[in-house]
Design an enzyme around this catalytic site. Structure first.
Site, PDB file in Angstrom:
ATOM      1  N   LYS A 154       0.861  -1.183   0.000  1.00  0.00           N
ATOM      2  CA  LYS A 154       0.000   0.000   0.000  1.00  0.00           C
ATOM      3  C   LYS A 154       0.900   1.236   0.000  1.00  0.00           C
ATOM      4  O   LYS A 154       1.705   1.419   0.900  1.00  0.00           O
ATOM      5  CB  LYS A 154      -0.909  -0.002   1.237  1.00  0.00           C
ATOM      6  CG  LYS A 154      -1.663   1.323   1.456  1.00  0.00           C
ATOM      7  CD  LYS A 154      -2.613   1.270   2.654  1.00  0.00           C
ATOM      8  CE  LYS A 154      -3.227   2.644   2.950  1.00  0.00           C
ATOM      9  NZ  LYS A 154      -4.139   2.629   4.118  1.00  0.00           N
ATOM     10  N   LYS A 161     -10.148  12.955   8.098  1.00  0.00           N
ATOM     11  CA  LYS A 161      -9.638  12.621   9.428  1.00  0.00           C
ATOM     12  C   LYS A 161      -9.529  13.892  10.270  1.00  0.00           C
ATOM     13  O   LYS A 161      -9.221  14.953   9.736  1.00  0.00           O
ATOM     14  CB  LYS A 161      -8.222  12.018   9.305  1.00  0.00           C
ATOM     15  CG  LYS A 161      -8.148  10.617   8.757  1.00  0.00           C
ATOM     16  CD  LYS A 161      -6.703  10.129   8.739  1.00  0.00           C
ATOM     17  CE  LYS A 161      -6.547   8.784   8.067  1.00  0.00           C
ATOM     18  NZ  LYS A 161      -7.184   7.673   8.799  1.00  0.00           N
ATOM     19  N   ASP A 180     -12.226   7.035   3.814  1.00  0.00           N
ATOM     20  CA  ASP A 180     -11.006   6.806   4.590  1.00  0.00           C
ATOM     21  C   ASP A 180     -10.609   5.328   4.597  1.00  0.00           C
ATOM     22  O   ASP A 180      -9.525   4.975   5.045  1.00  0.00           O
ATOM     23  CB  ASP A 180     -11.203   7.333   6.022  1.00  0.00           C
ATOM     24  CG  ASP A 180      -9.894   7.563   6.743  1.00  0.00           C
ATOM     25  OD1 ASP A 180      -8.831   7.512   6.083  1.00  0.00           O
ATOM     26  OD2 ASP A 180      -9.937   7.803   7.965  1.00  0.00           O
ATOM     27  N   ARG A 182      -7.766  -0.433   1.019  1.00  0.00           N
ATOM     28  CA  ARG A 182      -8.305  -1.666   0.423  1.00  0.00           C
ATOM     29  C   ARG A 182      -8.729  -1.422  -1.015  1.00  0.00           C
ATOM     30  O   ARG A 182      -8.670  -2.335  -1.843  1.00  0.00           O
ATOM     31  CB  ARG A 182      -9.448  -2.209   1.294  1.00  0.00           C
ATOM     32  CG  ARG A 182     -10.654  -1.328   1.375  1.00  0.00           C
ATOM     33  CD  ARG A 182     -11.558  -1.675   2.553  1.00  0.00           C
ATOM     34  NE  ARG A 182     -11.037  -1.164   3.825  1.00  0.00           N
ATOM     35  CZ  ARG A 182     -11.615  -1.341   5.002  1.00  0.00           C
ATOM     36  NH1 ARG A 182     -12.737  -2.041   5.101  1.00  0.00           N
ATOM     37  NH2 ARG A 182     -11.075  -0.847   6.094  1.00  0.00           N
TER      38      ARG A 182
HETATM   39  N1  BES Z   1      -4.265   4.604   6.887  1.00  0.00           N
HETATM   40  C1  BES Z   1      -5.372   4.328   7.727  1.00  0.00           C
HETATM   41  C2  BES Z   1      -5.049   3.327   8.841  1.00  0.00           C
HETATM   42  C3  BES Z   1      -4.027   3.747   9.874  1.00  0.00           C
HETATM   43  C4  BES Z   1      -4.442   4.149  11.123  1.00  0.00           C
HETATM   44  C5  BES Z   1      -2.672   3.652   9.617  1.00  0.00           C
HETATM   45  C6  BES Z   1      -3.515   4.487  12.090  1.00  0.00           C
HETATM   46  C7  BES Z   1      -1.743   3.990  10.584  1.00  0.00           C
HETATM   47  C8  BES Z   1      -2.157   4.408  11.826  1.00  0.00           C
HETATM   48  C9  BES Z   1      -6.515   3.741   6.901  1.00  0.00           C
HETATM   49  O1  BES Z   1      -6.583   4.162   5.588  1.00  0.00           O
HETATM   50  C10 BES Z   1      -7.788   4.145   7.561  1.00  0.00           C
HETATM   51  O2  BES Z   1      -8.045   5.308   7.632  1.00  0.00           O
HETATM   52  N2  BES Z   1      -8.561   3.165   8.017  1.00  0.00           N
HETATM   53  C11 BES Z   1      -9.804   3.433   8.641  1.00  0.00           C
HETATM   54  C12 BES Z   1     -10.792   2.414   8.127  1.00  0.00           C
HETATM   55  C13 BES Z   1     -12.220   2.700   8.500  1.00  0.00           C
HETATM   56  C14 BES Z   1     -12.671   3.999   7.880  1.00  0.00           C
HETATM   57  C15 BES Z   1     -13.084   1.564   8.066  1.00  0.00           C
HETATM   58  C16 BES Z   1      -9.612   3.301  10.136  1.00  0.00           C
HETATM   59  O3  BES Z   1      -8.823   2.470  10.576  1.00  0.00           O
HETATM   60  O4  BES Z   1     -10.211   4.079  10.872  1.00  0.00           O
HETATM   61 ZN    ZN Z   2      -4.852   4.792   4.742  1.00  0.00          ZN
HETATM   62 MN    MN Z   3      -7.668   5.987   5.379  1.00  0.00          MN
END
Ligand code: BES
Ligand code: ZN
Ligand code: MN
Length: 484
Positions: A252, A264, A334, A338
């Protein structure tokens, strides 16, 4: 930095600093004993008075010891002897290197690799390189300076070479993560990959936006559509094995994750330059495989995008058509990783890989489940996952498997499309994300590594500065050395 193996004893070595490990329980390591004897029982005295305990990463500096040629001896605690694995050795060496790299040094000698830790020279070298490389890329006066020359006790030259390659790979992954997002974006990451490929003799191909459109990468392109920076897909090739199908390494590479319109909050966004850590790991491992001439065939694929909120950004409720033909309802922009990986995995399948691994800072839920030190593993093939877990254990990197029961797939069913990009609610979010990816692997043996926790240190560790950690580089090299 020059690196050499040496068998000169710690008392006579011509170096400006000598590093020696001690245990918290057992008797002194041979190097510690030599220092102790030359210095009239200094180390035993320190231990008796509890000025030094040998607990993990404790550092004690001894200046001007009689009978020791080096003017400075750094004693580093390695914890209990029986629990000391190559991860401990890596971290102990890095902790000592961080300390001694605070000043310019001509020559530093490491004597960690003795006693039960013998045979860990590569981990020492790797730690010494990583520990003396700072995260302060943009500070005028750097806090750390690598010693000009590194001497490693133990005569095994090939282990020293391996350690150097590993150290350079870990350092590469860390640097790519540490570069701020204004400097590290899809095109500049692809340029770095091209430079590494040329220098290491890897095959290199890059898909630009037009090519991604022709290839119908609708899922990846939707993530990129909110950014002024165009996306890239990097494909690297290494052939060191016989005429056999490759192992695919998929990363990724979200060079900045603002969350998109599911924006965010500031506190969650500040470190989101780290969201390309999976891609950085893939590039670093490809470099190491080439330099070590590993007897395997590899294809590395890195999906590079910036997740932003521009006027053309994907919207909540949009339905995307992935390259595989599956339709995806976007309910949270966010959950972009995936979406990127869905298309990259589909491209990887065209290389007919025997097995795949993807690495991604995919979910905060994985950090909730396992904490910040441990990566999550998910699989559709237990034997392949066991090989990855065993390699992580040999490398001493924390990795823990989470379940993939079929029931979790219910959570990504959509009312309007084939699947949706979030689970129902937040529970089990790391697993529902993995279940989403599984929809695209088409039965190929696959392991997904969620490195959202350990990829980025949001406070410094004794062995590493704030920022990228280079996690899983050592594990993957270890895995590929075992010829899967
Ligand atoms: N890049 C983030 C995940 C992440 C979180 C990486 C903390 C490093 C540290 C990912 O793209 C994300 O935002 N995931 C969301 C998914 C949700 C919206 C289903 C998450 O984990 O909140
Ligand atoms: Zn991300
Ligand atoms: Mn994200």
């Amino acid at each position: 930095m020059q690196i050499q193996a040496t068998d000169v004893s710690i008392t006579t070595i011509d170096a400006d600093v000598a590093v020696v490990g001690i245990w918290s329980d057992e008797t002194l390591t041979p190097a510690a004993r030599a220092v102790d004897e030359a210095g009239g029982g200094v180390i035993r005295g320190l231990l008796e008075r509890k000025e030094a305990t040998g607990k993990l990463f404790e550092l004690t500096l001894l200046h001007g010891l009689p009978g020791v040629a080096a003017p400075l001896v750094v004693i580093v605690g390695m914890g209990e002897a029986a629990k000391c694995d190559s991860g401990t050795v890596f971290r102990a060496a890095a902790a000592a290197a961080r300390q001694l790299s605070a000043r310019p040094r001509k020559r530093a000698a490491f004597y960690l690799a003795e006693g039960p830790a013998v045979g860990q020279e590569a981990a020492v070298v790797c730690g010494a390189i990583s520990g003396s490389t700072g995260g302060d890329l943009y500070r005028k006066e750097k806090k750390r300076q690598a010693p000009e020359e590194l001497l490693i006790a133990g005569g095994d030259v090939s282990a020293v070479v391996r350690g150097k390659v590993l150290g350079e790979a870990v350092t590469l992954a860390r640097r790519l993560v540490n570069e701020p997002p204004h400097a590290m974006y899809p095109e500049s990451f692809a340029a770095e990959a091209e430079r590494v490929a040329k220098e290491s003799g890897l095959g290199f191909e890059v898909w630009d936006k037009a090519k991604l459109e022709r290839e119908r990468c609708g899922s990846l392109l939707a993530v990129a559509s909110g950014s002024a920076r165009p996306p890239r897909l990097v494909i690297l090739e290494y052939r060191g094995g016989k005429n056999e199908p490759p192992t695919a390494l998929i990363g990724k590479g979200v060079t900045f994750d603002s969350g998109g319109l599911s924006l965010k909050p500031t506190d969650s966004m500040t470190t989101m330059k780290c969201d390309m850590a999976g891609g950085a790991t893939v590039l670093a491992v490809m470099q190491a495989a080439a330099h070590l001439k590993l007897p395997v065939n590899l294809v590395g694929l890195i999906g590079l995008v910036e997740n932003m909120t521009g006027g053309a950004a994907m919207k909540l409720g949009d339905v995307l058509t992935a390259r595989s033909g599956k339709t995806i309802e976007v309910l949270n922009t966010d959950a972009e990783g995936r979406l990127v990986l869905a298309d990259v995995i589909n491209v990887a399948l065209e290389r007919k890989p025997a097995r795949m691994i993807d690495l991604a800072t995919l979910t905060g839920a994985c950090v909730v489940a396992l904490g910040t030190e441990t990566a999550g593993a998910f699989t559709n093939d237990q034997a392949w996952c066991d090989a990855v877990l065993a390699a992580a254990q040999r490398a001493g990197e924390p990795l823990w498997q989470l379940p993939m029961f079929p029931e979790y797939s219910e959570h990504i069913r959509s009312e309007i499309a084939d699947i949706k990009n979030t689970g129902d609610g937040r529970w089990g979010g790391a697993i529902t994300a993995a279940k989403f990816l599984e929809e695209f692997v088409e039965g190929t043996p696959w392991v997904h590594l969620d490195i959202a926790g350990p990829a980025f240190y949001d406070k410094p560790r004794p062995w590493c500065d704030f920022g990228g950690s280079g996690c899983m580089v050592r594990t993957l090299v270890e895995l590929l050395e075992a010829r899967p």
